[in-house]
Design a protein around this motif. Structure first.
Motif, mmCIF file in Angstrom:
data_model
loop_
_atom_site.group_PDB
_atom_site.id
_atom_site.type_symbol
_atom_site.label_atom_id
_atom_site.label_comp_id
_atom_site.label_asym_id
_atom_site.label_seq_id
_atom_site.Cartn_x
_atom_site.Cartn_y
_atom_site.Cartn_z
ATOM 1 N N GLY A 49 -28.051 16.345 -26.483
ATOM 2 C CA GLY A 49 -28.818 15.396 -25.809
ATOM 3 C C GLY A 49 -28.609 14.168 -26.736
ATOM 4 O O GLY A 49 -28.249 13.754 -28.017
ATOM 5 N N ARG A 50 -29.141 13.171 -25.861
ATOM 6 C CA ARG A 50 -29.215 11.851 -26.598
ATOM 7 C C ARG A 50 -30.800 11.370 -26.777
ATOM 8 O O ARG A 50 -31.496 12.100 -26.294
ATOM 9 C CB ARG A 50 -28.703 10.511 -25.446
ATOM 10 N N VAL A 51 -31.073 10.514 -27.814
ATOM 11 C CA VAL A 51 -32.698 10.102 -27.888
ATOM 12 C C VAL A 51 -32.912 9.228 -27.043
ATOM 13 O O VAL A 51 -32.142 8.255 -26.681
ATOM 14 C CB VAL A 51 -32.465 9.520 -29.370
ATOM 15 N N VAL A 52 -33.918 9.539 -26.447
ATOM 16 C CA VAL A 52 -34.412 8.847 -25.271
ATOM 17 C C VAL A 52 -36.090 8.613 -25.683
ATOM 18 O O VAL A 52 -36.725 9.113 -25.848
ATOM 19 C CB VAL A 52 -34.734 9.849 -23.893
ATOM 20 N N ASP A 53 -36.514 7.008 -25.336
ATOM 21 C CA ASP A 53 -37.656 6.757 -25.858
ATOM 22 C C ASP A 53 -38.162 5.625 -24.531
ATOM 23 O O ASP A 53 -37.501 4.787 -24.323
ATOM 24 C CB ASP A 53 -37.650 5.957 -27.167
ATOM 25 N N CYS A 74 -37.383 10.927 -28.071
ATOM 26 C CA CYS A 74 -37.382 12.275 -27.912
ATOM 27 C C CYS A 74 -35.782 12.950 -27.565
ATOM 28 O O CYS A 74 -35.184 11.946 -27.407
ATOM 29 C CB CYS A 74 -38.149 12.629 -26.676
ATOM 30 N N ILE A 75 -35.737 13.931 -27.520
ATOM 31 C CA ILE A 75 -34.358 14.554 -27.309
ATOM 32 C C ILE A 75 -34.357 16.068 -26.839
ATOM 33 O O ILE A 75 -35.440 16.824 -26.974
ATOM 34 C CB ILE A 75 -33.566 14.684 -28.706
ATOM 35 N N ALA A 111 -36.094 13.108 -21.689
ATOM 36 C CA ALA A 111 -34.865 13.552 -22.283
ATOM 37 C C ALA A 111 -34.422 14.905 -21.870
ATOM 38 O O ALA A 111 -33.325 15.197 -21.944
ATOM 39 C CB ALA A 111 -35.477 13.492 -23.715
ATOM 40 N N ASP A 164 -32.598 14.026 -18.896
ATOM 41 C CA ASP A 164 -31.099 13.165 -19.071
ATOM 42 C C ASP A 164 -30.268 14.253 -19.569
ATOM 43 O O ASP A 164 -29.085 14.215 -19.243
ATOM 44 C CB ASP A 164 -31.409 12.303 -20.239
ATOM 45 N N THR A 165 -30.573 15.315 -20.282
ATOM 46 C CA THR A 165 -29.629 16.355 -20.876
ATOM 47 C C THR A 165 -29.153 17.322 -19.824
ATOM 48 O O THR A 165 -28.258 17.738 -19.708
ATOM 49 C CB THR A 165 -30.287 17.088 -21.923
ATOM 50 N N THR A 167 -36.630 21.155 -26.108
ATOM 51 C CA THR A 167 -37.102 19.530 -26.070
ATOM 52 C C THR A 167 -37.927 19.090 -27.385
ATOM 53 O O THR A 167 -38.763 20.134 -27.941
ATOM 54 C CB THR A 167 -37.947 19.495 -25.048
#
Length: 339
Positions: free
Chosen positions: A187-191, A325-326, A207, A210-211, A308
């Protein structure tokens, strides 16, 4: 093998040789109690601190997974694991006891699948014959570090979650009859700007989505490929937001069964857990206990576990930072994938 932009296909089919899921007394009162290997009746496990109890949970789970894999501790090439404590001390101190070459990782509550993905990649590349992945948490240690001392007895809002006391471990190897770890999406870091530590589900949901979207984009599949997609610990609040985001992205999540580990491990009617469960031990114990049992009994044949994690620390919270978050996704299947 790299698939798409952020996924691995494990063409050499890492095999799950043994797993263990050990929990505390509160988890033993929930609906999945019979799927755990050991349910402790003492939250301290006979130790003189919560932190030592958490380390003991992990040591017990590691030794049991090795026993179930029918190998010796000396056969394990690497241990990949982490937890929620500062400097991941539960995993590090357990590795000190186990004396297995150690790679410590931190993904907060996503650590269970982060460690499994790395372990599977080591096996798939033939860099190791046996690798153990692990994750653990303890309700009292997490409360003390991230929120308030347990003795304080503070009131919590409905969005708050209850950290799982538990440890989950998995031994992977090169050959066997399965189940197999077939792929992973990192995953990518999502904030999204959320800063409330009592509303982690809302922070982590984007997050997770997204993943999941990345996984199906990279492998060019539909969600109906899996019997079950399960997120790690979004619980009620985050789970509802994730479903809204799937609808917004026109992603057909209805093609499969979608659940959340944070909503599975406790009984909402009998246990006061606010929105649900959290903690690195949440997805680890549900996966290595409940879900793998269902796979062994052929109730499930293909699952995607999307752990998560909220990547905050006490310092970042005190400084007013938002919560990055990831989520990391790993697929586990009873038969070798053909893509």
């Amino acid at each position: 093998m790299l698939k798409g932009h952020q996924s691995w296909l494990f063409e050499n089919h890492p095999v799950i040789a043994g797993t263990a899921a050990i929990v505390g007394p509160f988890e033993g009162l929930g609906p999945l109690a019979h799927d755990f290997d050991i349910v402790h009746g003492d939250l301290r496990l006979g130790q003189d601190s919560w932190e030592k109890a958490e380390r003991t949970l992990l040591e017990e789970a590691a030794n049991l997974a090795i026993e179930k894999a029918k190998i010796t501790k000396e056969s394990i090439n690497f241990l990949v694991g982490g937890d929620l404590m500062n400097q991941i001390i539960s995993s590090t101190f357990a590795a000190r006891t186990l004396q297995i070459p150690y790679l410590g990782v931190f993904g907060a509550c996503s650590t269970s699948m982060e460690s499994l993905a790395i372990a599977a990649n080591l096996i798939n590349s033939r860099s190791a014959k046996y690798v153990m992945s692990s994750a653990c948490s303890h309700n009292a240690t997490a409360e003390k570090q991230f929120r308030y001392p347990t003795e304080y007895g503070s009131q919590k809002p409905p969005t708050a979650q209850f950290s799982v006391t538990g440890a989950g471990t998995c031994v992977l190897t090169q050959q066997g009859d399965g189940p197999y770890v077939t792929s992973a999406t990192i995953g990518r870091v999502v904030d999204m700007g959320i800063s409330d530590p009592f509303n982690m589900g809302a922070a982590m949901a984007p997050a997770a989505v997204d993943t999941i979207l990345a996984h199906f984009r990279d492998f060019r599949m539909e969600p109906g490929y899996y019997d079950l997609i399960v997120t790690g610990d979004l619980s009620k609040v985050g789970y509802a937001i994730a479903n809204e985001l799937f609808e917004k992205h026109k992603f057909p999540i209805h093609q499969t069964v979608y659940k959340d580990c944070g909503m599975m491990i406790y009984d909402y009617e009998k246990q006061q857990v606010q929105a649900g469960a959290s903690g690195a031990g949440c997805s680890a114990t549900v996966t290595y206990g409940h879900l793998l049992r269902r796979m062994r009994e052929k109730e499930l044949n293909r699952i995607l576990v999307v752990a998560t994690g909220a990547l905050l620390s006490p310092i970042s919270f005190q400084q007013g930072e938002t919560i990055p978050c990831i989520a990391h996704a790993v697929s586990i299947e009873n038969e070798v994938r053909k893509l």
